[in-house]
Design a protein around this motif. Structure first.
Motif, mmCIF file in Angstrom:
data_model
loop_
_atom_site.group_PDB
_atom_site.id
_atom_site.type_symbol
_atom_site.label_atom_id
_atom_site.label_comp_id
_atom_site.label_asym_id
_atom_site.label_seq_id
_atom_site.Cartn_x
_atom_site.Cartn_y
_atom_site.Cartn_z
ATOM 1 N N LEU A 184 84.690 26.811 -10.883
ATOM 2 C CA LEU A 184 84.211 26.689 -9.513
ATOM 3 C C LEU A 184 84.372 28.009 -8.774
ATOM 4 O O LEU A 184 85.133 28.885 -9.195
ATOM 5 C CB LEU A 184 84.987 25.593 -8.772
ATOM 6 N N ILE A 185 83.664 28.141 -7.663
ATOM 7 C CA ILE A 185 83.813 29.316 -6.813
ATOM 8 C C ILE A 185 85.191 29.282 -6.174
ATOM 9 O O ILE A 185 85.614 28.261 -5.630
ATOM 10 C CB ILE A 185 82.712 29.340 -5.733
ATOM 11 N N ASP A 186 85.937 30.391 -6.252
ATOM 12 C CA ASP A 186 87.294 30.444 -5.708
ATOM 13 C C ASP A 186 87.279 30.305 -4.189
ATOM 14 O O ASP A 186 86.319 30.706 -3.518
ATOM 15 C CB ASP A 186 87.973 31.757 -6.086
ATOM 16 N N ASN A 199 82.433 37.236 7.944
ATOM 17 C CA ASN A 199 83.358 38.361 7.786
ATOM 18 C C ASN A 199 83.997 38.327 6.405
ATOM 19 O O ASN A 199 84.118 37.262 5.788
ATOM 20 C CB ASN A 199 84.453 38.322 8.843
ATOM 21 N N THR A 200 84.433 39.471 5.928
ATOM 22 C CA THR A 200 85.103 39.538 4.633
ATOM 23 C C THR A 200 86.591 39.250 4.793
ATOM 24 O O THR A 200 87.192 39.553 5.830
ATOM 25 C CB THR A 200 84.917 40.914 3.982
ATOM 26 N N LEU A 201 87.175 38.659 3.766
ATOM 27 C CA LEU A 201 88.594 38.322 3.761
ATOM 28 C C LEU A 201 89.194 38.792 2.442
ATOM 29 O O LEU A 201 88.681 38.466 1.365
ATOM 30 C CB LEU A 201 88.781 36.807 3.909
ATOM 31 N N LEU A 202 90.256 39.569 2.535
ATOM 32 C CA LEU A 202 90.957 40.076 1.355
ATOM 33 C C LEU A 202 92.401 39.588 1.417
ATOM 34 O O LEU A 202 93.074 39.762 2.439
ATOM 35 C CB LEU A 202 90.911 41.603 1.322
ATOM 36 N N VAL A 203 92.883 38.975 0.336
ATOM 37 C CA VAL A 203 94.225 38.384 0.323
ATOM 38 C C VAL A 203 95.034 38.968 -0.827
ATOM 39 O O VAL A 203 94.600 38.960 -1.978
ATOM 40 C CB VAL A 203 94.154 36.851 0.177
ATOM 41 N N ASP A 262 108.576 42.684 -4.615
ATOM 42 C CA ASP A 262 108.640 43.672 -5.701
ATOM 43 C C ASP A 262 107.516 43.525 -6.721
ATOM 44 O O ASP A 262 107.452 44.273 -7.693
ATOM 45 C CB ASP A 262 109.990 43.575 -6.419
ATOM 46 N N ALA A 263 106.619 42.554 -6.528
ATOM 47 C CA ALA A 263 105.495 42.356 -7.454
ATOM 48 C C ALA A 263 104.402 41.561 -6.761
ATOM 49 O O ALA A 263 104.563 40.353 -6.524
ATOM 50 C CB ALA A 263 105.961 41.624 -8.714
ATOM 51 N N HIS A 264 103.330 42.207 -6.401
ATOM 52 C CA HIS A 264 102.236 41.510 -5.719
ATOM 53 C C HIS A 264 100.899 42.095 -6.154
ATOM 54 O O HIS A 264 100.829 43.189 -6.721
ATOM 55 C CB HIS A 264 102.395 41.599 -4.198
ATOM 56 N N ALA A 265 99.831 41.354 -5.883
ATOM 57 C CA ALA A 265 98.501 41.785 -6.308
ATOM 58 C C ALA A 265 97.448 41.130 -5.430
ATOM 59 O O ALA A 265 97.689 40.089 -4.815
ATOM 60 C CB ALA A 265 98.267 41.417 -7.771
ATOM 61 N N THR A 266 96.273 41.744 -5.377
ATOM 62 C CA THR A 266 95.142 41.156 -4.653
ATOM 63 C C THR A 266 94.594 40.013 -5.485
ATOM 64 O O THR A 266 94.198 40.205 -6.634
ATOM 65 C CB THR A 266 94.057 42.200 -4.390
ATOM 66 N N VAL A 267 94.577 38.820 -4.917
ATOM 67 C CA VAL A 267 94.156 37.634 -5.666
ATOM 68 C C VAL A 267 92.829 37.061 -5.178
ATOM 69 O O VAL A 267 92.298 36.139 -5.802
ATOM 70 C CB VAL A 267 95.239 36.542 -5.598
ATOM 71 N N PHE A 268 92.294 37.613 -4.074
ATOM 72 C CA PHE A 268 91.052 37.028 -3.558
ATOM 73 C C PHE A 268 90.302 38.022 -2.679
ATOM 74 O O PHE A 268 90.901 38.751 -1.889
ATOM 75 C CB PHE A 268 91.356 35.773 -2.729
ATOM 76 N N GLU A 269 88.983 38.046 -2.839
ATOM 77 C CA GLU A 269 88.081 38.707 -1.891
ATOM 78 C C GLU A 269 86.884 37.792 -1.708
ATOM 79 O O GLU A 269 86.308 37.303 -2.679
ATOM 80 C CB GLU A 269 87.620 40.078 -2.401
ATOM 81 N N GLY A 270 86.537 37.539 -0.454
ATOM 82 C CA GLY A 270 85.420 36.648 -0.222
ATOM 83 C C GLY A 270 84.895 36.736 1.191
ATOM 84 O O GLY A 270 85.219 37.654 1.948
ATOM 85 N N GLU A 271 84.076 35.762 1.534
ATOM 86 C CA GLU A 271 83.408 35.722 2.841
ATOM 87 C C GLU A 271 83.822 34.469 3.589
ATOM 88 O O GLU A 271 83.840 33.369 3.019
ATOM 89 C CB GLU A 271 81.894 35.733 2.644
ATOM 90 N N SER A 315 84.904 43.271 -6.211
ATOM 91 C CA SER A 315 84.527 42.000 -6.825
ATOM 92 C C SER A 315 83.526 42.274 -7.930
ATOM 93 O O SER A 315 82.522 42.965 -7.721
ATOM 94 C CB SER A 315 83.915 41.063 -5.779
ATOM 95 N N GLN A 316 83.799 41.711 -9.123
ATOM 96 C CA GLN A 316 82.961 41.978 -10.280
ATOM 97 C C GLN A 316 82.509 40.673 -10.931
ATOM 98 O O GLN A 316 83.222 39.663 -10.900
ATOM 99 C CB GLN A 316 83.721 42.824 -11.304
ATOM 100 N N PHE A 317 81.316 40.717 -11.529
ATOM 101 C CA PHE A 317 80.727 39.544 -12.165
ATOM 102 C C PHE A 317 80.955 39.593 -13.669
ATOM 103 O O PHE A 317 80.817 40.646 -14.297
ATOM 104 C CB PHE A 317 79.224 39.478 -11.873
ATOM 105 N N TYR A 318 81.283 38.405 -14.226
ATOM 106 C CA TYR A 318 81.522 38.292 -15.661
ATOM 107 C C TYR A 318 80.730 37.110 -16.225
ATOM 108 O O TYR A 318 80.631 36.056 -15.602
ATOM 109 C CB TYR A 318 83.002 38.065 -15.952
ATOM 110 N N PHE A 319 80.167 37.317 -17.409
ATOM 111 C CA PHE A 319 79.494 36.259 -18.160
ATOM 112 C C PHE A 319 79.967 36.446 -19.603
ATOM 113 O O PHE A 319 79.404 37.229 -20.353
ATOM 114 C CB PHE A 319 77.969 36.429 -18.045
ATOM 115 N N VAL A 320 81.055 35.755 -19.959
ATOM 116 C CA VAL A 320 81.740 36.058 -21.216
ATOM 117 C C VAL A 320 82.004 34.786 -22.017
ATOM 118 O O VAL A 320 82.106 33.690 -21.459
ATOM 119 C CB VAL A 320 83.085 36.776 -20.939
ATOM 120 N N PRO A 321 82.124 34.909 -23.343
ATOM 121 C CA PRO A 321 82.381 33.739 -24.198
ATOM 122 C C PRO A 321 83.775 33.162 -23.957
ATOM 123 O O PRO A 321 84.749 33.895 -23.810
ATOM 124 C CB PRO A 321 82.259 34.309 -25.622
#
Length: 371
Positions: free
Chosen positions: A34-36, A57-61, A67-76, A182-188
């Motif tokens: 599903l779409i995140d 508007n764009t939202l980046l989370v 001590d350990a974090h990462a970007t987990v979401f970008e969307g509208e 944000s990148q698109f993937y179509f993978v097995p």
């Protein structure tokens, strides 16, 4: 002197502006099919948000620990709600979908596509120039070609069409935030299942410690062991290939639920173990068999993420590395369940109390795994 314990971390950018100081709740749901979606609640005591809608508007989370974090979401942002409950400060709830939603919003136009499947998918993804999505990988295991006399007919919106084409190709289509975009993937799916686990969840330790876990299995939900039936063009005979032999599976063990039920009923726990020992069916023998007519063995795409029909649902101390479309290792639980599992869904939830609340920030991850 020991180091201070890590604290939950959240950073939210709305249209490039850091609004983290006013954020009280963040929920990011990462799903494999599903779409995140992200939900952010922001304090708004002045009531300014009601006069400044932010749909589009764009939202980046960014989530994790100090001590350990990462970007987990970008969307509208797709929805803005004003929450007024009693004497609580006014809050604004922002709901956002990842940029696959921009591909989905494109006006539907019936199209006869010509070319290889990979080139068709690339054309569809890139014909929305302002979607904010770049193509990272389009590599179907089989890449059929379509010609003018037999085109690939599109009768759905772009995103529904892409996901529909991914199923028979044994692939999965998604948009993921990687390498600062944000990148698109179509993978097995087979490739995802062959990847190394991204980490471990255990009932001991700190980060990733399992708080609750529910294991269940339904034979009907297992991926069928398919045979194929093809017609010999020369003789007209039907050739049937038997389903492949099932891989060895763990022997039957009593579930914790069965043991708990026996214990609550006052029955000896050994009875539950004896019942399991007498079972003649195993997860492998319970897998349904199916027949795919007219398809070769390579074309009869199966879903390796649910081959045995097992599902694990639970919660753990926040684990930012736990992402859908990856694999994770479970340890410290029943021996028969200690294995590598596919992450179907991961929901990261961070709650940050206001300055007037005598509460600590919390970060938990809800997950659904399959095997």
């Amino acid at each position: 002197m020991s180091d201070p314990p890590s604290l939950p971390y959240q950073r939210v950018l709305l249209q490039g502006i850091d609004i983290s100081a006013n954020v009280r709740f963040v929920e990011v749901e990462d799903h494999d099919r599903l779409i995140d979606q992200a939900v952010v609640e922001v304090d708004d005591p002045a009531g300014l948000a009601s006069n400044a809608p932010r749909e589009g508007n764009t939202l980046l989370v960014e989530l994790g620990w100090s001590d350990a974090h990462a970007t987990v979401f970008e969307g509208e942002v797709t929805r803005v709600q004003i929450r007024e409950e009693g004497c609580e400060p006014v809050r604004v709830r922002l709901t956002a979908l990842d940029f696959a939603s921009r591909i989905q919003k494109r006006a539907f136009d019936p199209t006869d596509h010509i070319g290889t499947l990979s080139s068709i998918v690339r054309t569809i993804v890139t014909r929305v120039p302002d979607a904010g999505v770049t193509v990272a990988q389009i590599e179907p295991a089989a890449d059929p070609s379509y010609v003018e006399t037999v085109p690939l007919r599109q009768t759905q919106d772009d995103w529904a069409f892409i996901t529909e084409q991914s199923r028979p190709a044994g692939c999965i289509a998604f948009v993921e935030y990687n390498a600062l975009q944000s990148q698109f993937y179509f993978v097995p799916l087979a490739g995802l299942m062959a990847s190394e686990p991204v980490g471990t969840l255990s009932n001991i330790g700190t980060t990733g410690r399992i708080l609750s876990l529910d294991l269940d299995r339904h034979a009907a939900s297992a991926d069928p062991r398919r045979g194929t039936a093809t017609i010999d063009a020369a003789t007209g005979e039907t050739r049937v290939t038997a389903p492949p032999a099932a891989a060895a599976d763990p022997s039957q063990h009593p579930s914790t639920r069965a043991i708990d039920t026996a214990d609550r009923a006052g029955a000896p726990i050994d009875d539950a173990i004896a019942v399991a020992a007498q079972a003649t069916e195993t997860p492998a023998t319970q897998r349904p068999a199916g027949l795919a007519a007219g398809l070769s063995g390579d074309d009869a795409a199966q879903d390796p993420t649910r081959a045995l029909g097992w599902r694990a649902r639970g919660r753990c101390v926040g684990a930012v590395m736990l992402r859908a479309k990856t694999r994770i290792t479970l340890t410290g639980i029943a021996s028969w369940a200690e294995a590598d599992w596919y992450v179907r869904r991961a929901k990261h939830v961070v709650a940050t109390p206001g300055a007037d609340q005598n509460m600590l920030a919390s970060y938990v991850t809800e997950f659904e795994l399959t095997k």
